[in-house]
Design a protein around this motif. Structure first.
Motif, PDB file in Angstrom:
ATOM      1  N   VAL A   1       0.859  -1.174   0.000  1.00 30.87           N
ATOM      2  CA  VAL A   1       0.000   0.000   0.000  1.00 30.87           C
ATOM      3  C   VAL A   1       0.899   1.229   0.000  1.00 30.87           C
ATOM      4  CG1 VAL A   1      -1.784   1.271   1.235  1.00 30.87           C
ATOM      5  CG2 VAL A   1      -1.809  -1.237   1.238  1.00 30.87           C
ATOM      6  N   ALA A   2       0.854   1.980  -1.067  1.00 27.54           N
ATOM      7  CA  ALA A   2       1.779   3.102  -1.227  1.00 27.54           C
ATOM      8  C   ALA A   2       1.430   4.240  -0.279  1.00 27.54           C
ATOM      9  CB  ALA A   2       1.743   3.603  -2.669  1.00 27.54           C
ATOM     10  N   PRO A   3       2.431   4.842   0.339  1.00 30.60           N
ATOM     11  CA  PRO A   3       2.172   6.030   1.156  1.00 30.60           C
ATOM     12  C   PRO A   3       1.883   7.232   0.262  1.00 30.60           C
ATOM     13  CG  PRO A   3       4.526   5.655   0.984  1.00 30.60           C
ATOM     14  CD  PRO A   3       3.859   4.496   0.278  1.00 30.60           C
ATOM     15  N   GLU A   4       1.368   8.292   0.853  1.00 32.07           N
ATOM     16  CA  GLU A   4       1.142   9.506   0.068  1.00 32.07           C
ATOM     17  C   GLU A   4       2.452  10.194  -0.264  1.00 32.07           C
ATOM     18  OE1 GLU A   4      -1.598  12.107   1.959  1.00 32.07           O
ATOM     19  OE2 GLU A   4      -3.228  10.657   1.987  1.00 32.07           O
ATOM     20  N   ILE A   5       3.410  10.110   0.653  1.00 30.37           N
ATOM     21  CA  ILE A   5       4.725  10.724   0.474  1.00 30.37           C
ATOM     22  C   ILE A   5       5.775   9.679   0.813  1.00 30.37           C
ATOM     23  CG2 ILE A   5       6.295  12.547   1.211  1.00 30.37           C
ATOM     24  CD1 ILE A   5       3.865  14.224   1.943  1.00 30.37           C
ATOM     25  N   LEU A   6       6.770   9.527  -0.054  1.00 34.12           N
ATOM     26  CA  LEU A   6       7.835   8.549   0.169  1.00 34.12           C
ATOM     27  C   LEU A   6       9.126   9.302   0.460  1.00 34.12           C
ATOM     28  CD1 LEU A   6       8.372   5.488   0.133  1.00 34.12           C
ATOM     29  CD2 LEU A   6       9.057   5.729  -2.248  1.00 34.12           C
ATOM     30  N   SER A   7       9.651   9.121   1.678  1.00 36.69           N
ATOM     31  CA  SER A   7      10.821   9.867   2.138  1.00 36.69           C
ATOM     32  C   SER A   7      11.746   8.950   2.918  1.00 36.69           C
ATOM     33  CB  SER A   7      10.400  11.020   3.057  1.00 36.69           C
ATOM     34  OG  SER A   7       9.599  11.955   2.397  1.00 36.69           O
ATOM     35  N   PRO A   8      13.000   9.366   3.137  1.00 41.53           N
ATOM     36  CA  PRO A   8      13.863   8.640   4.068  1.00 41.53           C
ATOM     37  C   PRO A   8      13.280   8.662   5.470  1.00 41.53           C
ATOM     38  CG  PRO A   8      15.118  10.222   2.753  1.00 41.53           C
ATOM     39  CD  PRO A   8      13.677  10.516   2.519  1.00 41.53           C
TER      40      PRO A   8
ATOM     41  N   LYS B   1       4.647  -0.423 -12.552  1.00 42.55           N
ATOM     42  CA  LYS B   1       3.520   0.506 -12.624  1.00 42.55           C
ATOM     43  C   LYS B   1       3.949   1.865 -12.075  1.00 42.55           C
ATOM     44  CE  LYS B   1       1.656  -0.806  -8.081  1.00 42.55           C
ATOM     45  NZ  LYS B   1       0.483  -1.308  -7.347  1.00 42.55           N
ATOM     46  N   ASN B   2       3.222   2.885 -12.475  1.00 39.38           N
ATOM     47  CA  ASN B   2       3.367   4.213 -11.908  1.00 39.38           C
ATOM     48  C   ASN B   2       2.395   4.354 -10.743  1.00 39.38           C
ATOM     49  OD1 ASN B   2       5.172   5.119 -14.092  1.00 39.38           O
ATOM     50  ND2 ASN B   2       3.327   4.981 -15.366  1.00 39.38           N
ATOM     51  N   VAL B   3       2.796   5.120  -9.723  1.00 30.41           N
ATOM     52  CA  VAL B   3       1.983   5.257  -8.514  1.00 30.41           C
ATOM     53  C   VAL B   3       1.827   6.738  -8.197  1.00 30.41           C
ATOM     54  CG1 VAL B   3       1.733   4.656  -6.087  1.00 30.41           C
ATOM     55  CG2 VAL B   3       2.847   3.058  -7.657  1.00 30.41           C
ATOM     56  N   ASN B   4       0.617   7.129  -7.852  1.00 33.42           N
ATOM     57  CA  ASN B   4       0.344   8.540  -7.603  1.00 33.42           C
ATOM     58  C   ASN B   4       0.713   8.903  -6.165  1.00 33.42           C
ATOM     59  OD1 ASN B   4      -0.392  11.122  -8.114  1.00 33.42           O
ATOM     60  ND2 ASN B   4      -2.583  10.784  -7.880  1.00 33.42           N
ATOM     61  N   LEU B   5       1.987   9.168  -5.961  1.00 32.81           N
ATOM     62  CA  LEU B   5       2.479   9.666  -4.680  1.00 32.81           C
ATOM     63  C   LEU B   5       3.587  10.664  -4.931  1.00 32.81           C
ATOM     64  CD1 LEU B   5       5.458   8.195  -4.096  1.00 32.81           C
ATOM     65  CD2 LEU B   5       4.013   6.277  -3.526  1.00 32.81           C
ATOM     66  N   LYS B   6       4.071  11.282  -3.854  1.00 31.83           N
ATOM     67  CA  LYS B   6       5.135  12.276  -3.953  1.00 31.83           C
ATOM     68  C   LYS B   6       6.412  11.700  -3.376  1.00 31.83           C
ATOM     69  CE  LYS B   6       4.183  16.618  -3.106  1.00 31.83           C
ATOM     70  NZ  LYS B   6       4.190  17.192  -4.468  1.00 31.83           N
ATOM     71  N   LEU B   7       7.517  11.938  -4.073  1.00 31.56           N
ATOM     72  CA  LEU B   7       8.847  11.630  -3.565  1.00 31.56           C
ATOM     73  C   LEU B   7       9.485  12.917  -3.059  1.00 31.56           C
ATOM     74  CD1 LEU B   7      10.393   9.212  -6.225  1.00 31.56           C
ATOM     75  CD2 LEU B   7       9.891   8.663  -3.851  1.00 31.56           C
ATOM     76  N   THR B   8      10.339  12.797  -2.051  1.00 32.59           N
ATOM     77  CA  THR B   8      11.001  13.978  -1.506  1.00 32.59           C
ATOM     78  C   THR B   8      12.514  13.851  -1.653  1.00 32.59           C
ATOM     79  OG1 THR B   8      11.223  13.069   0.729  1.00 32.59           O
ATOM     80  CG2 THR B   8       9.163  14.182   0.199  1.00 32.59           C
ATOM     81  N   SER B   9      13.189  14.943  -1.350  1.00 33.86           N
ATOM     82  CA  SER B   9      14.638  14.945  -1.096  1.00 33.86           C
ATOM     83  C   SER B   9      15.495  14.679  -2.315  1.00 33.86           C
ATOM     84  CB  SER B   9      14.985  13.918   0.004  1.00 33.86           C
ATOM     85  OG  SER B   9      14.227  14.137   1.164  1.00 33.86           O
ATOM     86  N   THR B  10      15.050  15.097  -3.483  1.00 30.51           N
ATOM     87  CA  THR B  10      15.944  15.054  -4.635  1.00 30.51           C
ATOM     88  C   THR B  10      15.518  16.115  -5.653  1.00 30.51           C
ATOM     89  OG1 THR B  10      17.094  13.602  -6.192  1.00 30.51           O
ATOM     90  CG2 THR B  10      14.704  13.254  -5.911  1.00 30.51           C
ATOM     91  N   ASP B  11      16.286  16.247  -6.746  1.00 28.18           N
ATOM     92  CA  ASP B  11      16.230  17.464  -7.554  1.00 28.18           C
ATOM     93  C   ASP B  11      14.912  17.704  -8.279  1.00 28.18           C
ATOM     94  OD1 ASP B  11      18.869  18.801  -7.325  1.00 28.18           O
ATOM     95  OD2 ASP B  11      19.624  16.888  -8.037  1.00 28.18           O
TER      96      ASP B  11
END
Length: 490
Positions: free
Chosen positions: A181-188, A415-425
């Protein structure tokens, strides 16, 4: 643990049966003829191993503004020019001084001898020669006791924190894996951010004029998470120990066993050139109407100084350079310009991409460039093949990305997943209100082992995975460059 090799290479020449007919890429379909060329060139002409080996073996760690960073920048610029990419140049931006670690001695000499695992933080000042003394341990003291000991910290070996008891024990989840289950935001993990009390004690030791500060980290098994910043005149020599060795020393002190340590930190600042650099290259657009619009690929070429920056981010640099090489080799003449940027200063706060966006996309003077900017594709955060993209809540782009990704399921795409990644360019571009995306890759042993650590070595990367990623990125750049309309914005 090193992942088993994936058998992608044999599949690079294959074009699945569902892609044998030409579609209409201008309408968001897949240009299957170009996809076949990209796959073939990516397999038969790949230069990913040469690029990756140069960055990780010949050059090694590439701390921003260090001599090794500049060697990497020069290597990338020359290689891109040799492939015939146009408008290849360096763009300087103000950063500050560079730093190299020349020597580190870290030993317990009493009650027995033991070499200790640890690394100086980036931009650490040098110690005043060799420090040979019992450490001043604050980890079992009350705030009042710590304050009373402040005068004894000057010139001392200071251990300000209690034993490390909380650790990062798992990698971030893989959103494209079945059943996840994908989180809304994926971060360290937030554990990588020092708690407030640890920051307070560190500042206290620094302002008291400690001779060197020793601290544990949140990883285990001899893996040491190390970053750093240039504090200028406020800087104090600072070393991060393996948590096990820090805890061992703290335990001996708490059991009233006299301990003596030997610590030497010697570094050199590079102050002649206080710029860092981004490397830019492109394949110009060919459509009279669309040629000024830009599809951009990017990765950061800097790294931290303890490993060799293999997973963070030599594999990403090799991916994007190879994607551009493939497009040039197959004679691609995109409707829009396809541009590559290799950023400096990502590890210090996305500084290279921020400098470029400020110079080229923000403000009234850059209004046309902003309007003409179509999409930025980044690669960072992980190793392995591209499984899919974090869609950053861009619902308009997702159907396109789904179509473009489907053709690569035979070589590992999911697959592509509708979430946000953080901490990169790509975040820099999102913040500037233009589309920016980063893919999902394999996170196994990324947070636990290699990310910003002494274990960020080439053993954790497979060239076949870089080749797969380059093929996917080359194809996505081509498809985006061929659309009738600019990629949708949120």
């Amino acid at each position: 643990m090193i992942r088993p090799a994936r058998l992608f290479t044999a599949c690079f020449f294959c074009v699945p049966a569902l892609l044998t007919g030409q579609t209409t890429p201008q309408n968001g379909g897949v240009d299957t003829a170009m996809s076949a060329k990209i796959r073939t060139e990516g397999a038969s002409g790949s230069q990913v191993s040469q690029i990756f080996d140069t960055l990780t073996i010949d050059i090694g760690p590439r701390l921003t503004a260090s001599p090794a960073f500049r060697r990497a920048v020069d290597f990338a610029e020359e290689k891109l020019k040799s492939w015939g990419l146009e408008n290849t140049h360096l763009e300087p931006w103000k950063f500050g001084r560079g730093w190299t670690l020349d020597k580190l001695t870290l030993e317990m000499v009493e009650p027995r001898y033991a070499p200790l695992i640890g690394y100086a933080e980036g931009w650490s000042p040098s110690t005043a020669g060799e420090l040979l003394a019992a450490p001043v341990y604050l980890g079992d003291k009350t705030p009042a006791q710590v304050e009373a000991l402040k005068s004894s910290l000057k010139g001392a070996i200071v251990m300000p924190l209690p034993p490390q008891s909380v650790y990062v024990r798992e990698d971030r989840p893989q959103p494209s894996a079945p059943g996840v289950v994908a989180p809304e935001i994926l971060s360290p993990s937030p554990l990588f951010r020092a708690p407030a009390e640890a920051q307070r004690l560190n500042v206290l030791a620094r302002t008291a004029g400690a001779g060197v500060i020793l601290r544990p980290n949140v990883l285990s098994d001899g893996t040491v998470y190390v970053v750093g910043s240039d504090l200028g005149d406020r800087g104090v020599p600072s070393v991060i120990l393996s948590s096990e060795h820090y805890n061992m020393i703290a335990g001996m002190i708490e059991h009233h066993i006299p301990v003596k340590l030997r610590v030497v930190v010697k570094g050199t600042y590079q102050e002649a050139d206080t710029n860092a650099y981004n490397i830019i290259a492109e394949i110009p657009g060919s459509d009279p109407v669309l040629k000024d619009q830009v599809v951009m690929l990017g990765a950061h070429i800097d790294s931290w100084h303890t490993g060799v920056g293999a997973t963070d981010n030599a594999d990403g640099v090799a991916t994007m350079m190879e994607a551009m090489r493939i497009l040039k080799a197959v004679g691609a003449k995109p409707r829009r310009t396809i541009r590559l940027a290799l950023w400096g200063g990502e590890e210090q706060g996305l500084l290279g991409s921020k400098a470029w966006v400020t110079a080229h996309l923000t403000g009234d003077a850059n209004r046309k460039a902003f309007d003409d900017f179509s999409v930025y594709f980044n690669i960072d955060n992980g190793t392995g093949p591209i499984y899919g993209f974090a869609m950053e809540n861009n619902e308009g782009a997702k159907p396109l990305f789904d179509t473009w990704l489907a053709q690569f399921r035979d070589i590992g795409a999911r697959k592509n997943v509708n979430l946000k990644l953080t901490s990169t360019d790509h975040v820099t571009f999102q913040t500037a209100h233009v589309p920016g995306f980063n893919p999902f890759q394999d996170y196994e042993n990324y947070d636990l082992r290699t990310h910003h650590t002494n274990m960020d070595t080439r053993d954790h990367v497979k060239p076949a995975d870089i080749s797969q990623s380059a093929i996917v990125m080359a194809s996505f750049a081509w498809q985006a460059a061929q659309l009738d309309q600019r990629l949708p914005r949120k």
